[in-house]
Design a protein around this motif. Structure first.
Motif, short mmCIF file in Angstrom:
data_model
loop_
_atom_site.label_atom_id
_atom_site.label_comp_id
_atom_site.label_asym_id
_atom_site.label_seq_id
_atom_site.Cartn_x
_atom_site.Cartn_y
_atom_site.Cartn_z
N GLY A 148 -14.18 -74.23 13.86
CA GLY A 148 -14.57 -74.85 15.24
C GLY A 148 -14.45 -73.71 16.33
O GLY A 148 -14.56 -72.66 16.21
N LYS A 149 -14.36 -74.27 17.57
CA LYS A 149 -14.31 -73.75 18.81
C LYS A 149 -12.88 -73.32 18.92
O LYS A 149 -12.14 -73.96 19.41
N MET A 150 -12.67 -71.92 18.84
CA MET A 150 -11.19 -71.46 19.37
C MET A 150 -11.37 -70.50 20.32
O MET A 150 -11.97 -69.57 20.23
N CYS A 151 -10.27 -70.49 21.19
CA CYS A 151 -10.31 -69.70 22.41
C CYS A 151 -8.80 -69.32 22.77
O CYS A 151 -7.80 -70.23 22.84
N MET A 152 -8.68 -68.22 23.09
CA MET A 152 -7.47 -67.67 23.51
C MET A 152 -7.53 -67.83 25.05
O MET A 152 -8.15 -67.14 25.72
N ARG A 153 -6.50 -68.81 25.50
CA ARG A 153 -6.61 -69.15 26.92
C ARG A 153 -5.69 -68.41 27.89
O ARG A 153 -6.17 -68.01 29.22
N LYS A 154 -4.55 -67.93 27.40
CA LYS A 154 -3.63 -67.39 28.26
C LYS A 154 -2.70 -66.41 27.39
O LYS A 154 -2.35 -66.70 26.13
N LEU A 155 -2.45 -65.09 27.74
CA LEU A 155 -1.45 -64.26 27.34
C LEU A 155 -0.75 -63.82 28.40
O LEU A 155 -0.78 -62.97 29.39
N TYR A 156 0.84 -64.27 28.33
CA TYR A 156 1.66 -64.00 29.27
C TYR A 156 2.38 -63.06 28.55
O TYR A 156 3.25 -63.08 27.62
N VAL A 157 2.99 -61.74 29.16
CA VAL A 157 3.96 -60.75 28.70
C VAL A 157 4.86 -60.40 29.51
O VAL A 157 4.85 -60.17 30.97
N PHE A 158 6.27 -60.53 29.21
CA PHE A 158 7.22 -60.00 29.72
C PHE A 158 7.80 -58.80 29.31
O PHE A 158 8.33 -58.51 28.30
N LYS A 159 7.71 -57.87 30.22
CA LYS A 159 8.06 -56.31 30.01
C LYS A 159 9.57 -56.11 30.43
O LYS A 159 9.69 -56.21 32.00
N HIS A 160 10.40 -55.62 29.74
CA HIS A 160 11.89 -55.26 29.98
C HIS A 160 11.71 -53.74 30.57
O HIS A 160 10.99 -52.90 29.93
N ASP A 161 12.74 -53.46 31.30
CA ASP A 161 12.62 -51.87 31.72
C ASP A 161 13.56 -50.85 30.87
O ASP A 161 13.68 -49.77 31.49
N ASN A 162 14.00 -51.56 29.63
CA ASN A 162 14.87 -50.70 28.93
C ASN A 162 14.47 -51.16 27.35
O ASN A 162 13.92 -52.10 27.27
N VAL A 163 14.98 -50.37 26.49
CA VAL A 163 14.97 -50.53 25.03
C VAL A 163 15.39 -51.91 24.47
O VAL A 163 14.92 -52.64 23.82
N LEU A 164 16.67 -52.41 24.98
CA LEU A 164 17.26 -53.71 24.29
C LEU A 164 16.99 -54.91 25.27
O LEU A 164 17.31 -55.97 24.71
N GLY A 165 16.49 -54.61 26.44
CA GLY A 165 15.81 -55.82 27.17
C GLY A 165 17.20 -56.15 28.31
O GLY A 165 18.22 -55.75 28.18
N ASN A 166 16.65 -57.24 29.18
CA ASN A 166 17.42 -57.53 30.31
C ASN A 166 17.65 -58.93 30.25
O ASN A 166 18.66 -59.35 31.28
N CYS A 167 17.24 -59.60 29.52
CA CYS A 167 17.38 -61.12 29.41
C CYS A 167 17.14 -61.64 28.19
O CYS A 167 16.18 -61.12 27.50
N PRO A 168 17.72 -62.69 27.63
CA PRO A 168 17.25 -63.44 26.63
C PRO A 168 15.92 -63.99 26.62
O PRO A 168 15.36 -64.45 27.44
N SER A 169 15.22 -63.96 25.49
CA SER A 169 13.81 -64.29 25.51
C SER A 169 13.65 -65.79 25.87
O SER A 169 12.49 -66.11 26.27
N HIS A 170 14.44 -66.75 25.33
CA HIS A 170 14.40 -68.01 25.53
C HIS A 170 14.14 -68.33 26.95
O HIS A 170 13.56 -69.20 27.62
N ILE A 171 15.04 -67.63 27.92
CA ILE A 171 15.12 -67.73 29.49
C ILE A 171 13.51 -67.64 29.67
O ILE A 171 13.09 -68.24 30.79
N LEU A 172 13.25 -66.33 29.42
CA LEU A 172 11.47 -66.17 29.90
C LEU A 172 10.87 -67.14 29.28
O LEU A 172 9.66 -67.35 30.12
N PHE A 173 10.84 -67.55 27.98
CA PHE A 173 9.98 -68.33 27.78
C PHE A 173 9.93 -69.60 28.31
O PHE A 173 8.80 -70.31 28.61
N ASP A 174 10.97 -70.19 29.11
CA ASP A 174 11.05 -71.33 29.52
C ASP A 174 10.44 -71.21 31.16
O ASP A 174 10.38 -72.25 31.97
N LYS A 175 9.98 -69.98 31.59
CA LYS A 175 9.24 -69.80 32.71
C LYS A 175 7.85 -70.13 32.69
O LYS A 175 7.41 -70.48 33.78
N ILE A 176 7.40 -70.69 31.50
CA ILE A 176 5.98 -70.90 31.26
C ILE A 176 6.15 -72.53 30.95
O ILE A 176 6.42 -72.82 29.90
#
Length: 285
Positions: free
Chosen positions: A223-251
């Motif tokens: 059928g008709k499939m569309c990518m509507r939104k892509l949100y990217v959270f970029k951390h300023d280091n290799v290991l990250g600054n915050c658990p991913s689930h906290i960021l996912f809850d922002k949306i």
């Protein structure tokens, strides 16, 4: 050079009058959680579309081969790695250094190995096991889905005996009138540096593949499939600054009205743009 920033991301995409991911255990009907009624799409399905896009735009370019595709059996590709590195092929008593050299060859030359990882320990020329820095969860529909069985008319008969019963016959196809899905993913800079050397160029290709993965993959069944939104959270280091689930809850995605959704506009997306220190939110689409 491998990436130095961890990423987490959210995809929102929808389907209209189609089957986004058939379930072989249910007559290829759309996948559904029978307890809750929510639809889901496997990570394998999503990664297949990313692979297809990369192969389409990077065909013939060194470093962007695709391992997981139905062209040749995998063990032949593993042997090819040994031959390219000048290593002995055919015997099963491989030296660890030879396996490592072959594994590095696969990471360097195959985008999906570099990105998603692979189990390459089969055959007489094993290339080891690679944990991929890019991982994607199952996509889940925002609302419960309604799977409809649509009756269709088929005019092309397959055998003489079947043609004798008439000019047409009836068939069925399973569709979802409308569904909005959310999938979450991760890009581990730590794994990229440790094993696959995933680069910033590879990550940019990933975003482009996600944005465009339905544009060159249309079919009547899906059928008709569309990518509507892509949100990217970029951390300023290799290991990250915050658990991913906290960021996912922002949306947050909610239905606007208490009625069956039939369009992307039937949902309201709320974005909490107050990010933890060291995290940047990028809205790619």
């Amino acid at each position: 050079m491998a990436i130095n920033n961890r990423y987490d991301f959210i995809m929102l995409f929808d389907v209209e009058n189609g089957n986004p991911n058939g379930d072989p255990d249910a007559g290829n009907a759309p996948r559904i959680d029978v307890e809750s009624g929510y639809g889901y799409i496997t990570d394998v399905c999503i990664k297949r579309k990313i692979r297809n896009y990369v192969e389409l735009v990077k065909e013939g370019e060194p470093g962007y081969n695709i391992l997981i595709k139905p062209d040749r059996y995998l063990n032949a590709k593993f042997t090819e790695a040994y031959e390219a590195e000048g290593l002995e092929t055919g015997n099963k008593g491989k030296k660890p250094d030879d396996v490592k050299a072959a594994r590095n060859y696969m990471c360097k030359n195959y985008f999906d190995v570099r990105a998603f990882g692979a189990v390459m320990s089969t055959g007489s020329d094993p290339c080891g096991i690679v944990r991929g820095p890019i991982q994607i969860n199952f996509a889940r529909s925002i609302s419960p889905i309604n799977v409809e069985e649509v009756t269709i008319t088929r005019q092309a008969r397959t055998t003489e005996d079947r043609k004798e019963t008439g000019e047409t016959e009836m068939g069925r196809k399973s569709i979802i009138p409308y569904a909005l899905y959310k999938a979450e993913g991760y890009v581990s800079a730590a794994l990229a540096n440790k094993s696959t050397d995933l680069s910033e160029e590879d990550v940019e290709l990933l975003w482009n593949a996600i944005i465009n993965m339905f544009e060159n993959d249309h079919s009547a069944a899906r059928g008709k499939m569309c990518m509507r939104k892509l949100y990217v959270f970029k951390h300023d280091n290799v290991l990250g600054n915050c658990p991913s689930h906290i960021l996912f809850d922002k949306i947050s995605v909610q239905e606007k009205e208490n009625k069956p959704p039939r369009a992307f506009g039937d949902y309201e997306i709320t974005v909490d743009r107050q990010m933890p220190d060291g995290v940047e939110l990028m809205e790619k689409i």
